[in-house]
Design a protein around this motif. Sequence first.
Motif, short mmCIF file in Angstrom:
data_model
loop_
_atom_site.label_atom_id
_atom_site.label_comp_id
_atom_site.label_asym_id
_atom_site.label_seq_id
_atom_site.Cartn_x
_atom_site.Cartn_y
_atom_site.Cartn_z
N UNK A 11 35.38 32.99 51.81
CA UNK A 11 34.78 32.59 50.54
C UNK A 11 35.04 31.11 50.33
N UNK A 12 34.16 30.49 49.57
CA UNK A 12 34.31 29.07 49.29
C UNK A 12 35.41 28.83 48.26
N UNK A 13 35.86 27.59 48.16
CA UNK A 13 36.97 27.24 47.29
C UNK A 13 36.58 27.35 45.82
N UNK A 14 37.59 27.27 44.96
CA UNK A 14 37.36 27.37 43.52
C UNK A 14 37.51 28.80 43.04
N UNK A 15 36.89 29.10 41.91
CA UNK A 15 36.94 30.44 41.34
C UNK A 15 35.79 31.26 41.93
N UNK A 16 36.12 32.38 42.55
CA UNK A 16 35.13 33.26 43.15
C UNK A 16 35.36 34.68 42.65
N UNK A 17 34.43 35.56 42.93
CA UNK A 17 34.59 36.97 42.57
C UNK A 17 34.14 37.84 43.73
N UNK A 18 34.76 39.01 43.85
CA UNK A 18 34.42 39.99 44.87
C UNK A 18 34.36 41.36 44.22
N UNK A 19 33.59 42.26 44.82
CA UNK A 19 33.50 43.65 44.37
C UNK A 19 34.00 44.54 45.50
N UNK A 20 35.30 44.86 45.52
CA UNK A 20 35.86 45.64 46.62
C UNK A 20 35.26 47.05 46.67
#
Length: 530
Positions: free
Chosen positions: A212-221
Motif C-alpha cells: 500500500x502507498x504511504x500515508x493514511x490508507x484503509x483495507x477491508x480484511x
Amino acid sequence: VWWPGYDPMYLDNPEEVDTRVGDYYGFGFAPQIVMQGSFVTGAGSPGALGNLNQAKIDAIANQVSEFDMTLNAAIENGQLKVTGDVIATADASGDFRLRIAIIEHIIDIADAPGGTNGETEYHNVFKKFIGGPAGFDLADSWVAGDSIGIDETFDLGSLNIYNYGEVQVIAFVQDDATKFVHQAVQAKDVNITVDFENNVGAIQVTGLPNAVCSGSQSVSPVFTLQNNGNAELTSATIIYDVNGGSSESYDWTGSLSTLAKEEITLPAISFDVMATNVVNVEVTNPNGMMDESTDDNTATSSEILLAPTSDSYVIVEIRTDNYGDETYWEVRDGSGEVVDWGGNPNVGINNIGTGTFPAPAHPDMYGNQTLYKDTVNILSLDCFTFHITDFYGDGMTLPAASSYYRVKDNLGNIMIQGGGSDSFTERLADYEGSGVNNAKELTAVSSLNFFPNPAADQVTITFELVEVLDNVRIDVTNVIGQRVMSNEIGSFTTGSNQVSLDVSDLQNGLYLVSISNGDRIVTRKLQVQK
C-alpha cells in the motif's frame, strides 16, 4: 483438472492431480472416460463421453470381484481416522495397490471461488490421497480368505476443506499393471466431534494487498472463522486492528456446524502505513458464551509492505507467452484514472478468465513471445496501481525467463513482477510517485504528435497552442532517465506549430520527448527504429 481454464478445485492439490491425470492415465481432454483401466472405445475418440452406454456399465457391474472391502471414517478434532478391511474372496494375483482418497461430496459456490465456466457447485471433488497418489503396496498374490486391515489417520488441517460436513473417503484396490480396479468402497457418513461445546476459531486473514502507498490508507480484511465446538455456532464477536493500533469490532451472526467455516469481509479499517503492516484479528464470545479454549482465537495476516517508489516515470515490461493477444495491462493514478495501458483493449479489465480462445482481435494486441517496453510518466506525488489481466485465465504459461510482467523504477530496479507459469486472471499492485518531479502539465499545449513514429532519422513534431509561449525547450530522455538531447526552440504563437527533430544519432529504442516552458511540461513517447 484445470481444463478448460481457471479451476480453484484443481489449485488445491495440483501435484497429485497432475500425477494421476497425466503420468498414470494420460488424460487429454475433459470429460474423458476410463473404464477398468482403459479409455472407453466406440465411434468417437478413445474415452469420449459418447462411447459410454448403459450396456457397458452393466457389464462391469455384473462382474464378480475377488475382494470385499469395508470402510469407516470419523473426524476427531480435525483428525480424519479411517479404518476397514480388504478381504480376498477368491485367489488373485497382480501388481496390487490400495489407494485411499479424501473427497468433498458437494462444494457450493457460497463457500468457494467460482470456476471458468460459471459453476455454482462442484461434485465429488478430489482433495488428497492418504499415503500419496502411489498408494499402499499390497501383496501380489492373494488366496481366498487373506485379509489386511486399514488404519490410517490424516490431519485435515493441512487441506483446504470448504465444508467438513461434506468430507467423504473412498478406498479402492487397483492393479497398477493394468489399471484395473478390483474393488472400491466409500465412507459417506463421517461423524465429526471435537473436545469443546462452545469454541470459535480464527483461521486466516486474507483479501489484502501486497503493498500500500504511504500515508493514511484503509483495507477491508477477509477473515475466516471456524466453529471449533460441537454446538452450532450462531454468533461471535470479531475484534481487529492494524499494527496494534485502534481496533474495530464486528458482531457476526450465522449458522455453522462443527468445523464449518465462513469467510467474512470486515468493514474497512484505516491506518497510518508503516514499512511493514499486519492485520490482527481476535474472535470471541461464541454463542454469547465464554470460549472454552482460547488457543485458537487469533490470526495475523501476511505482511502488507510499503509500496515501492519511483521518480518521474516507470518502465512496464511485458514478455508475452504463446498467447500474447490475451494480455492487457493498465496503470491508474490515485483517482482511478487510466494513465497508460498496453496490450489488447478488447480484453480490458472485464473480458477476463473466460476459459476460451482466441481473444477478440485488436490492432494493438501483443504478438507471441515478444518483449514490449512502455514508459509511464509520473509527474507528481501520487499512488499508482498496475493492473494486468488475462483473457483465458491461465496467466503466462511459459517459464519465468520466457514470459513475465515487470514494473521497473527510474533506476531500473524491479518494483512489481510476476508471470512465468504463474496462473492468474487479474493482478493488482501499487507503487508510488516520489514527488521529486513536481512539474505541472503544460496546459497551453492542446495536442502533441510525432510523425513518423517509429522514426529513423527526422521527426516532425506538431503541436497546438492555446496561448503564446516563450522560452520553449525540447528534451529527449531514454528509458533509464538519461537526457540524450536538449534544445531551446524559442517562442511560439497560438494555433498550429511545427518543429523538426534529428534523431539519426539515437540508438533504437523507446524515448520520452518533452516540450517544456519553465516548470510546466508535456511529454509523449517516441520509438526510434532504423
